[in-house]
Scaffold this motif. Structure first.
Motif, short mmCIF file in Angstrom:
data_model
loop_
_atom_site.label_atom_id
_atom_site.label_comp_id
_atom_site.label_asym_id
_atom_site.label_seq_id
_atom_site.Cartn_x
_atom_site.Cartn_y
_atom_site.Cartn_z
N TRP A 1 0.99 -1.30 -0.08
CA TRP A 1 0.11 -0.02 0.11
C TRP A 1 0.88 1.35 -0.10
N ASP A 2 0.48 2.26 -0.75
CA ASP A 2 1.25 3.31 -1.01
C ASP A 2 0.53 4.65 -1.63
N VAL A 3 0.49 5.79 -0.95
CA VAL A 3 -0.28 6.75 -1.09
C VAL A 3 0.38 8.22 -0.94
N ALA A 4 0.52 9.18 -1.59
CA ALA A 4 1.08 10.44 -1.28
C ALA A 4 0.21 11.52 -1.50
N ALA A 5 0.64 12.70 -1.05
CA ALA A 5 0.08 14.04 -1.20
C ALA A 5 1.25 15.13 -1.17
N GLU A 6 0.86 16.37 -1.93
CA GLU A 6 1.83 17.31 -2.19
C GLU A 6 1.17 18.52 -1.44
N TYR A 7 1.60 19.29 -0.74
CA TYR A 7 1.24 20.60 -0.27
C TYR A 7 2.17 21.83 -0.44
N PRO A 8 1.51 22.99 -0.74
CA PRO A 8 2.52 24.11 -0.73
C PRO A 8 2.91 24.44 0.81
N CYS A 9 4.08 25.06 0.89
CA CYS A 9 4.78 25.43 2.23
C CYS A 9 4.18 26.50 2.97
N ASP A 10 3.28 26.25 3.87
CA ASP A 10 2.57 27.25 4.43
C ASP A 10 2.17 26.94 5.81
N THR B 1 5.91 20.36 9.69
CA THR B 1 6.10 21.46 10.29
C THR B 1 7.77 21.93 10.26
N ASN B 2 8.65 21.18 10.42
CA ASN B 2 9.97 21.35 10.17
C ASN B 2 10.32 21.89 8.74
N SER B 3 9.58 21.39 7.80
CA SER B 3 9.79 21.64 6.36
C SER B 3 9.35 23.06 6.34
N VAL B 4 8.20 23.24 6.77
CA VAL B 4 7.74 24.81 6.48
C VAL B 4 8.71 25.74 7.33
N ASN B 5 8.96 25.46 8.41
CA ASN B 5 10.09 26.39 9.18
C ASN B 5 11.40 26.54 8.50
N ALA B 6 11.92 25.50 7.64
CA ALA B 6 13.08 25.37 7.03
C ALA B 6 12.97 26.18 5.76
N VAL C 1 7.74 23.39 -1.56
CA VAL C 1 6.67 22.43 -1.72
C VAL C 1 7.26 21.39 -0.75
N VAL C 2 6.11 20.71 -0.27
CA VAL C 2 6.34 19.47 0.69
C VAL C 2 5.52 18.18 0.38
N ARG C 3 5.93 17.13 0.18
CA ARG C 3 5.21 15.87 0.03
C ARG C 3 5.33 14.79 1.10
N VAL C 4 4.10 14.35 1.06
CA VAL C 4 4.01 13.18 2.27
C VAL C 4 3.75 12.19 1.77
N GLY C 5 4.43 10.85 1.97
CA GLY C 5 4.24 9.59 1.57
C GLY C 5 4.05 8.68 2.44
N LEU C 6 2.95 7.84 2.44
CA LEU C 6 2.87 6.51 3.44
C LEU C 6 2.92 5.49 2.75
N THR C 7 3.59 4.51 3.34
CA THR C 7 3.71 3.16 2.57
C THR C 7 3.56 2.12 3.72
N ILE C 8 2.83 0.98 3.55
CA ILE C 8 2.60 -0.17 4.44
C ILE C 8 3.33 -1.33 3.62
N LEU D 1 6.49 6.42 6.81
CA LEU D 1 6.15 7.85 6.85
C LEU D 1 7.35 8.61 6.17
N CYS D 2 7.05 9.28 4.77
CA CYS D 2 8.41 9.96 4.47
C CYS D 2 7.89 11.50 4.19
N VAL D 3 8.56 12.31 4.35
CA VAL D 3 8.46 13.84 4.21
C VAL D 3 9.58 14.36 3.22
N TYR D 4 9.29 14.81 2.08
CA TYR D 4 10.20 15.34 1.10
C TYR D 4 10.15 16.80 1.24
N ASP D 5 11.11 17.60 1.43
CA ASP D 5 10.88 19.06 0.81
C ASP D 5 12.15 19.60 0.26
N ASP D 6 11.86 20.78 -0.26
CA ASP D 6 13.25 21.31 -1.14
C ASP D 6 13.59 22.47 -0.57
#
Length: 140
Positions: A3-12, A53-58, A62-69, A76-81
C-alpha cells in the motif's frame, strides 16, 4: 510494498494540519480493526505533523508526504526542497521550537534523513500489528 499513497502541499502554515488529516484519513481507511489501530494512527499523525512543520519552518516551497505499508511496517516520508539538513536539537523548557525530531525519534521504531533531488527526505517507520494489515496483499 502492499500500500502506497502520497500528497503534495504548498509550504505554508496550513500544511501541517492538512498533512495530519491526510495521514489519519488514509491510515484509518486502510488498516483493519484492532486494539493498537488508534495508537498507530495517533503516532503516525504526530510524526507527519512534526516533520511537515520542520519543512515549513525550514523555508521550503513544496512538501510531499508519502505513506507506505509493507507487511508489518508503516513508513512515513516527508520530502521538501528547503536547504539544510535537519538535526535533533536539545531545546530548553522555555524554547518554543526544536522538538520535532526528538518527538519523531521517541515515537518511531526507526527514522532517518536522506538526500533527494533538490532537497531531502525525512522518513520514520512504525511497526504495525500484523492483525491490522492482514487484509492487504503483502506477500511480496
Amino acid at each position: 510494498m502492499c500500500w502506497d499513497v502520497a500528497a503534495e502541499y504548498p509550504c505554508d502554515a496550513l500544511s501541517p494540519g492538512r498533512a495530519r488529516r491526510f495521514c489519519a484519513e488514509q491510515i484509518s481507511a486502510i488498516l483493519g480493526d484492532g486494539g493498537a489501530r488508534d495508537t498507530v494512527i495517533e503516532d503516525a499523525t504526530i510524526i507527519v505533523s512534526e516533520l511537515v512543520t520542520n519543512s515549513v519552518n525550514a523555508g521550503c516551497r513544496v512538501v510531499r508526504v508519502g505513506l507506505t505499508i509493507h507487511r508489518d511496517r508503516l513508513q512515513l516520508c516527508v520530502y521538501d526542497d528547503a536547504p539544510g539538513r535537519p538535526r535533533v536539537e536539545r531545546p530548553g523548557p522555555q524554547d518554543v521550537h526544536g522538538r520535532g525530531l526528538a518527538i519523531t525519534a521517541a515515537l518511531a521504531d526507526d527514522w532517518g534523513v536522506e538526500r533527494a533531488a533538490n532537497g531531502k527526505q525525512v522518513w520514520a517507520e512504525l511497526q504495525v500489528p500484523a492483525l491490522l494489515t492482514e487484509r492487504l496483499d503483502c506477500t511480496v
